[in-house]
Design a protein around this motif. Sequence first.
Motif, short mmCIF file in Angstrom:
data_model
loop_
_atom_site.label_atom_id
_atom_site.label_comp_id
_atom_site.label_asym_id
_atom_site.label_seq_id
_atom_site.Cartn_x
_atom_site.Cartn_y
_atom_site.Cartn_z
N THR A 77 34.17 39.68 34.75
CA THR A 77 35.54 39.21 34.99
C THR A 77 35.92 38.22 33.90
N CYS A 78 37.05 38.44 33.25
CA CYS A 78 37.52 37.56 32.18
C CYS A 78 37.86 36.19 32.75
N GLU A 79 37.29 35.14 32.18
CA GLU A 79 37.52 33.79 32.67
C GLU A 79 38.89 33.26 32.27
N PHE A 90 33.35 43.86 27.02
CA PHE A 90 33.90 42.51 26.93
C PHE A 90 33.54 41.86 25.60
N LYS A 95 29.93 37.52 27.06
CA LYS A 95 30.75 38.48 27.80
C LYS A 95 31.65 37.80 28.83
N ARG A 96 32.24 36.66 28.45
CA ARG A 96 33.08 35.90 29.39
C ARG A 96 34.55 36.29 29.27
N PHE A 97 34.92 37.01 28.22
CA PHE A 97 36.34 37.29 27.99
C PHE A 97 36.55 38.76 27.68
N CYS A 98 37.72 39.28 28.09
CA CYS A 98 38.01 40.70 27.91
C CYS A 98 38.52 41.01 26.52
N SER A 99 38.91 39.99 25.74
CA SER A 99 39.48 40.26 24.44
C SER A 99 39.37 39.04 23.55
N CYS A 102 41.91 36.34 24.66
CA CYS A 102 41.51 35.51 25.78
C CYS A 102 40.45 34.49 25.36
N SER A 103 39.53 34.91 24.49
CA SER A 103 38.49 34.00 24.04
C SER A 103 39.08 32.84 23.27
#
Length: 602
Positions: A77-79, A90, A95-99, A102-103
């Motif tokens: 799940t993207c934080e 991710f 692997k904390r962000f979908c893109s 978002c990072s």
Amino acid sequence: MEDTRDLAERTPRSERKRRDSFGMFDGYDSCSEESTSSSSSEDSEDEVVPSIPASLPIIKNNGQVYTYPDGKSGMATCEMCGMVGVRDAFYSKTKRFCSVSCSRSYSSNSKKASILARLQGKPPTKKAKVLQKQPLMAKLAAYAQYQASQQNQAKTKAVVPAESFDWGRYICSNNTVGAPVSCFKHAPMGTCWHDIEEGVRIEVLNSDTNLSTKVYWIAEIIKLAGFKALLRYEGFDNDTSRDFWCNLCIPEVHPVGWCASSGKPLVPPKSIQHKYSNWKAFLVKRLTGAKTLPPDFNTKVHENMQFPFKKLMRVEVVDKNYLCRTRVALVEQVIGGRLRLVYEESQDGSDDFWCHMYSPLIHNIGWSRSIGHRFKRSDITKKTEGQVDAPAPLFQKVKDVDQSGDWFRDGMKLEAIDPLNLSAICVATVRKVLADGYLMIGIDGSEAVDGSDWFCYHGTSPSIFPVGFCEINSIELTPPRGYTKLPFKWFDYLRETCSIAAPVRLFNKEVPNHGFRQGMKLEAVDLMEPRLVCVATVTRIVHRLLRIHFDGWEDEYDQWVDCESPDLYPVGWCQLTGYQLQPPASQSKNIMHFILLPLVLQ
């Protein structure tokens, strides 16, 4: 881009296939899920990402492809935005962000500011009343905040992130064109974009596959709109069914040859894998004589995303409540070259102002004193730890002028864009001549007695014009408030006020080859509320002056902006930098109704 371990280390020797000079597998079947596992070396080496059933629904979001295996292992799940997707797809080491967006957004803002869409908890105004497409729990939380604020009659309402805007669909459905990146010299890659054109081939992630590992394929740029490109995988010829939009500045985009040099697999899309028996020969034929991205493209993108202003740097900036003076402010955030400045005396950090680092509204410490500009002294006498005055070379330079001979004088008349109503060009007067070519300008008929609404323009500013400019260019000139002798005639007005017009030769007559065309789409700052960047259109061009219309809003919100304004950005700038983009008003209203109404009924 994540490093990928050699596929041969993970594939049984009997199933290994020779990779040709393009880095492509000779046989697509050799990359089947049964013989391939997760390729990311940034996660634990012992981690195994389960294969993804081909029957699961594919969900597309902002050009990225995810599947929803309904809670099975391997999900993330993207934080930042709450998007659920396949962990292997991710971004980032953890692997904390979908893109990438978002990072960068998460790292540039506190968690609270991210949830509030970087709008600092201020009440939503005309373009901010929109919601983010989020999981149900996020929607419920947003609505709970809304209810609480209503019940408590709070002065400010909770601001919810704006709906992620699909530029590609918007451009295609309206058959419009995005302004080229080369029109925006201040934007990342603005001076490095001339070789990017339709027909250029690139290597991108292959989304038309069931493989659990990342694989790539070659795509052609079919259409450009700012940073965004409509891509078509090689092999689809005139078939548009798999065309997709992609931001060319994300790390997953590479020049042809990158896969071969990096040991990454090139795999044809599954839906056309049997179309050709010899994919190598096909690519050789298609790519001979074709253009691709410069080999240092990704390096240039990274370099262009570095900005000299840092948090806690001190600057002088216009006082948003009294335009006639400046105040000291501290840099709180830097996003894509845009600065969130907090006035030094703000106790809770809420008294802020947004502008670009090249804005004419910010200056180095000591600027006001050096030119004779009004300045509000701060009660704070000592800098706190970490604070430093921003070096003078960081600020945008103005042209040197000779004020010893013919120059502007107090009382001269001219036409000027009203900074409090940017849709209007008004009758104005030079109220005070400062040093270094700066002028204090007042709008006739609406000036405060104490001059508190005067504003500062440089003599070479593209926002001031000689008498008659509007008439010559068929622009409506706003006469002084209360002036009844209409239609307004400059000859009569100058005689009645016993004043003279500023000489035409003093004004900036340079018109650069800016490249803007009527109807082009872009992302533009709402200068009446400069924290907002909105979907916009160039509706008129007068020499170097652009009329910017905010899509979905009435013409009264239009703004006159210079073609070199640092408050204009290419399509895709917000996605690239992680800034919040406000969609057209009509879409915002539909989003609000679609999300809130069902929650209320429940």
